[in-house]
Write an enzyme that holds these catalytic residues in place. Sequence first.
Site, PDB file in Angstrom:
ATOM      1  N   LEU A  96       3.217  72.991 -70.230  1.00  0.00           N
ATOM      2  CA  LEU A  96       4.369  73.860 -70.465  1.00  0.00           C
ATOM      3  C   LEU A  96       5.418  73.027 -71.201  1.00  0.00           C
ATOM      4  O   LEU A  96       6.147  72.246 -70.593  1.00  0.00           O
ATOM      5  CB  LEU A  96       4.926  74.394 -69.143  1.00  0.00           C
ATOM      6  CG  LEU A  96       6.101  75.355 -69.253  1.00  0.00           C
ATOM      7  CD1 LEU A  96       5.687  76.659 -69.929  1.00  0.00           C
ATOM      8  CD2 LEU A  96       6.681  75.649 -67.872  1.00  0.00           C
ATOM      9  N   ALA A  97       5.458  73.174 -72.521  1.00  0.00           N
ATOM     10  CA  ALA A  97       6.407  72.429 -73.351  1.00  0.00           C
ATOM     11  C   ALA A  97       7.770  73.102 -73.254  1.00  0.00           C
ATOM     12  O   ALA A  97       7.885  74.302 -73.514  1.00  0.00           O
ATOM     13  CB  ALA A  97       5.920  72.415 -74.801  1.00  0.00           C
ATOM     14  N   HIS A  98       8.768  72.339 -72.849  1.00  0.00           N
ATOM     15  CA  HIS A  98      10.099  72.927 -72.711  1.00  0.00           C
ATOM     16  C   HIS A  98      11.162  71.837 -72.700  1.00  0.00           C
ATOM     17  O   HIS A  98      10.851  70.663 -72.584  1.00  0.00           O
ATOM     18  CB  HIS A  98      10.190  73.749 -71.422  1.00  0.00           C
ATOM     19  CG  HIS A  98      10.015  72.927 -70.182  1.00  0.00           C
ATOM     20  ND1 HIS A  98       8.779  72.463 -69.759  1.00  0.00           N
ATOM     21  CD2 HIS A  98      10.909  72.457 -69.279  1.00  0.00           C
ATOM     22  CE1 HIS A  98       8.926  71.761 -68.644  1.00  0.00           C
ATOM     23  NE2 HIS A  98      10.212  71.740 -68.335  1.00  0.00           N
ATOM     24  N   ALA A  99      12.396  72.266 -72.822  1.00  0.00           N
ATOM     25  CA  ALA A  99      13.558  71.380 -72.694  1.00  0.00           C
ATOM     26  C   ALA A  99      14.641  72.190 -71.993  1.00  0.00           C
ATOM     27  O   ALA A  99      14.465  73.386 -71.738  1.00  0.00           O
ATOM     28  CB  ALA A  99      14.028  70.916 -74.078  1.00  0.00           C
ATOM     29  N   TYR A 144       4.751  65.338 -66.589  1.00  0.00           N
ATOM     30  CA  TYR A 144       4.916  66.365 -65.550  1.00  0.00           C
ATOM     31  C   TYR A 144       4.796  67.772 -66.153  1.00  0.00           C
ATOM     32  O   TYR A 144       4.558  68.736 -65.435  1.00  0.00           O
ATOM     33  CB  TYR A 144       6.272  66.222 -64.833  1.00  0.00           C
ATOM     34  CG  TYR A 144       7.404  66.883 -65.561  1.00  0.00           C
ATOM     35  CD1 TYR A 144       7.792  68.190 -65.239  1.00  0.00           C
ATOM     36  CD2 TYR A 144       8.068  66.244 -66.598  1.00  0.00           C
ATOM     37  CE1 TYR A 144       8.814  68.821 -65.927  1.00  0.00           C
ATOM     38  CE2 TYR A 144       9.084  66.873 -67.294  1.00  0.00           C
ATOM     39  CZ  TYR A 144       9.451  68.158 -66.953  1.00  0.00           C
ATOM     40  OH  TYR A 144      10.456  68.785 -67.650  1.00  0.00           O
TER      41      TYR A 144
END
Length: 148
Positions: A67-70, A58
């Site tokens: 969009l690399a994120h945590a 997703y």
Amino acid sequence: MNSVLLKALGPGSIKLQQTCLSWKESFEVAGAALVESNRTTAQYTQEMIQAFEDLGPYMVIAPGIALAHARPSSAVIETGLSLITLATPIEFGSASNDPVSLVVGLAAVDHDSHIDLMAELSELLMSNESVTFLTQAVNESEVRTYLS
């Protein structure tokens, strides 16, 4: 125009024409750039990878863009971005948006502080012209000039 974006992209946060063989490797580069620009610790990179493993592709938010994120965590020092372009696009497992050639790393200290940043980022990424410019750029100073 993109002052919020430029502020979020600290020194060392832009890596162009990177050679990565997997989504995971691209997240490692995006995470290392966040660490280099003093936005996160290395732990955040692992949190981004874990989030992708848990939740799937997703994070591939538009054709060719991930969009690399945590989640916000103690591994985030300051809200910021990294911008990574890939020399060769990579399959992330997104049926509609693969392959990916632009990876944006996002680190946020909380759930609210990055709203203006996301607004500017989405405006930038909705422009085909901007995305084409970014994916073809070869040096950081031309990207910074473009964003200003």
